[in-house]
Motif scaffolding. Structure first.
Motif, short mmCIF file in Angstrom:
data_model
loop_
_atom_site.label_atom_id
_atom_site.label_comp_id
_atom_site.label_asym_id
_atom_site.label_seq_id
_atom_site.Cartn_x
_atom_site.Cartn_y
_atom_site.Cartn_z
N VAL A 100 0.80 -1.29 -0.14
CA VAL A 100 0.04 -0.02 0.15
C VAL A 100 0.81 1.27 -0.05
N VAL A 101 0.75 1.98 -1.01
CA VAL A 101 1.60 3.18 -1.22
C VAL A 101 1.26 4.42 -0.14
N VAL A 102 1.97 4.94 0.53
CA VAL A 102 1.99 6.10 1.46
C VAL A 102 2.75 7.42 0.74
N ASP A 103 2.22 8.35 0.79
CA ASP A 103 3.04 9.80 0.04
C ASP A 103 3.80 10.30 1.27
N ARG A 104 5.01 10.64 0.73
CA ARG A 104 6.08 11.18 1.44
C ARG A 104 6.55 12.40 0.94
N GLY A 105 5.98 12.79 -0.48
CA GLY A 105 6.66 13.79 -1.28
C GLY A 105 5.80 14.99 -1.09
N GLN A 106 5.38 15.75 -2.24
CA GLN A 106 4.93 17.02 -2.26
C GLN A 106 3.26 17.12 -1.57
N MET A 111 -0.66 17.87 2.47
CA MET A 111 -1.30 17.46 3.79
C MET A 111 -1.27 18.07 5.35
N MET A 112 0.12 18.40 5.31
CA MET A 112 0.57 19.12 6.31
C MET A 112 -0.16 20.46 6.60
N GLY A 113 -0.22 21.31 5.40
CA GLY A 113 -0.62 22.38 5.23
C GLY A 113 -2.04 22.42 5.64
N GLU A 114 -3.04 21.30 5.41
CA GLU A 114 -4.26 21.32 5.77
C GLU A 114 -4.25 21.14 7.16
N ALA A 119 -5.38 23.23 12.66
CA ALA A 119 -4.95 23.96 14.17
C ALA A 119 -5.12 25.15 14.23
N SER A 120 -5.11 26.18 13.29
CA SER A 120 -5.44 27.53 13.17
C SER A 120 -6.84 27.88 13.55
N MET A 129 -9.86 16.77 10.73
CA MET A 129 -8.24 16.75 10.52
C MET A 129 -7.54 16.53 11.74
N GLY A 130 -8.24 15.88 12.72
CA GLY A 130 -7.48 15.59 13.84
C GLY A 130 -6.28 14.83 13.83
N LYS A 131 -5.47 14.64 15.10
CA LYS A 131 -4.24 13.76 14.85
C LYS A 131 -4.46 12.09 14.60
N GLY A 132 -3.50 11.41 14.54
CA GLY A 132 -3.76 10.04 14.68
C GLY A 132 -4.36 9.39 13.56
#
Length: 339
Positions: A100-106, A111-114, A119-120, A129-132
């Motif tokens: 199963v492919v997980v993304d670690r690129g752009q 995703m971190m921007g979302e 959080a803001s 969009m909670g943690k975990g």
């Protein structure tokens, strides 16, 4: 106009002869003209290469990362004007259903921007969009390429075809070369850092050199940025297909490597003095105490050798796959410390 038409006709004949005699633009590698293509959605896929290995169920999650600082990447993007190999490999992996492919690129950055927006407080409360929620990558695959090009003269005889226009046809034939790519893939366990698999693949074919005259004939010769349109791209894609297939074949029969004393506990290639120091730091009393915790030693913890201690050590060595000596050697000490 007749002269222009004649030139065009002779040129087309020269190209056609080249194709029929050498197959120079027909990339019959990896089971088809486009070694890697189609699409994938979840566990389903369409248009996958017939030669692509397939798994009944995924073996874990996988991220693909390439070292853009390696020399091969400069050749790939600079000389061949091809993009990153990551989308190509990720497509193969998902089509195979082996990981199963997980993304670690752009996309990861987006995703971190979302999550930062959540959080803001700017996102709706129903956005969830909670943690975990993100999935860990169990493995990372690292690709690399080794290039080789040898100029060939098999089609040089075409230079004499077409009378006065032989020079034009000869220029096409002269630009032909053998393209070969050898690729490797390294599969690493992200939790331990252990390399669990490595594979090598290769592909070779005849293609036209850069600057060939195929662009005018609708072959896509000028689109150097696509793995499905250029001979170089197809050879590289086919080589990665071969590498991936070899890796899948090996991990299907995967058996973990075992080291006496446990991984990272010192190893069997002892350096003079190092293992002795480790043994001295771990006393016989420490061993008796650990063996008692494991239910293998029932006598007094006194740090003194004896039949009971020797039996307990021998039993531990046997169940741990160590040489049965009854002695507290370096391998046994490492295994006890790892428990």
């Amino acid at each position: 106009m007749r002269i222009g038409q004649l030139k065009y006709t002779l040129l087309a004949v020269g190209v056609s002869a080249c194709l029929s005699l050498t197959g120079c633009a027909d990339m019959q590698v990896g089971g088809g003209k486009n070694p890697v293509g189609g699409s994938a959605g979840g566990a389903t896929s369409t248009g996958a290469a017939k030669t692509l290995e397939h798994c009944d169920h995924p073996l874990g999650t996988l991220a693909v990362e390439e070292n853009t600082g390696d020399p091969w990447y400069a050749v790939l993007t600079g000389q061949y004007h091809l993009p990153s190999t990551i989308p190509l490999i990720r497509l193969m992996v998902q089509q195979s259903n082996c990981f199963v492919v997980v993304d670690r690129g752009q996309a990861m950055n987006s995703m971190m921007g979302e999550r930062n927006l959540a959080a803001s407080g700017e996102l709706r409360t129903t956005s969830s969009m909670g943690k975990g929620q993100m999935v860990a990558a169990d493995y990372v695959v690292t690709p690399s390429i080794q290039f080789s090009q040898n100029t060939g003269g098999g089609a040089a005889a075409l230079a004499g075809v077409g009378g006065g226009y032989g020079a034009i046809i000869g220029a096409i034939a002269g630009s032909m070369k053998t393209s070969e790519a050898s690729t490797t893939m390294m599969l690493t366990d992200t939790r331990s850092g252990v390399q669990v698999a490595a594979s090598q693949g290769s592909a070779k074919n005849i293609d036209f050199g850069a600057g060939g005259l195929l662009g005018g004939f609708g072959t896509g010769g000028g689109a150097l940025g696509a793995y499905s349109q250029t001979p170089q791209g197809k050879v590289i894609a086919a080589a990665f297909l071969d590498s991936y297939n070899q890796m899948v074949k090996s991990v299907r029969e995967y058996a973990p490597q075992h080291v006496s004393g446990g991984l990272g506990a010192g190893g069997a290639l002892a350096v003079d003095g190092a293992n002795n120091a480790a043994t001295q730091a771990y006393s016989l009393a420490d061993a008796q105490r650990k063996l008692a915790q494991l239910g293998l030693y029932n006598s007094k913890v006194d740090g003194l050798p004896g039949p009971g201690t020797s039996r307990a050590i021998s039993t531990f060595q046997k169940v741990s796959g160590l040489p049965v000596t009854g002695q507290l050697d370096a391998a046994t000490t490492g295994a006890l410390q790892a428990r």
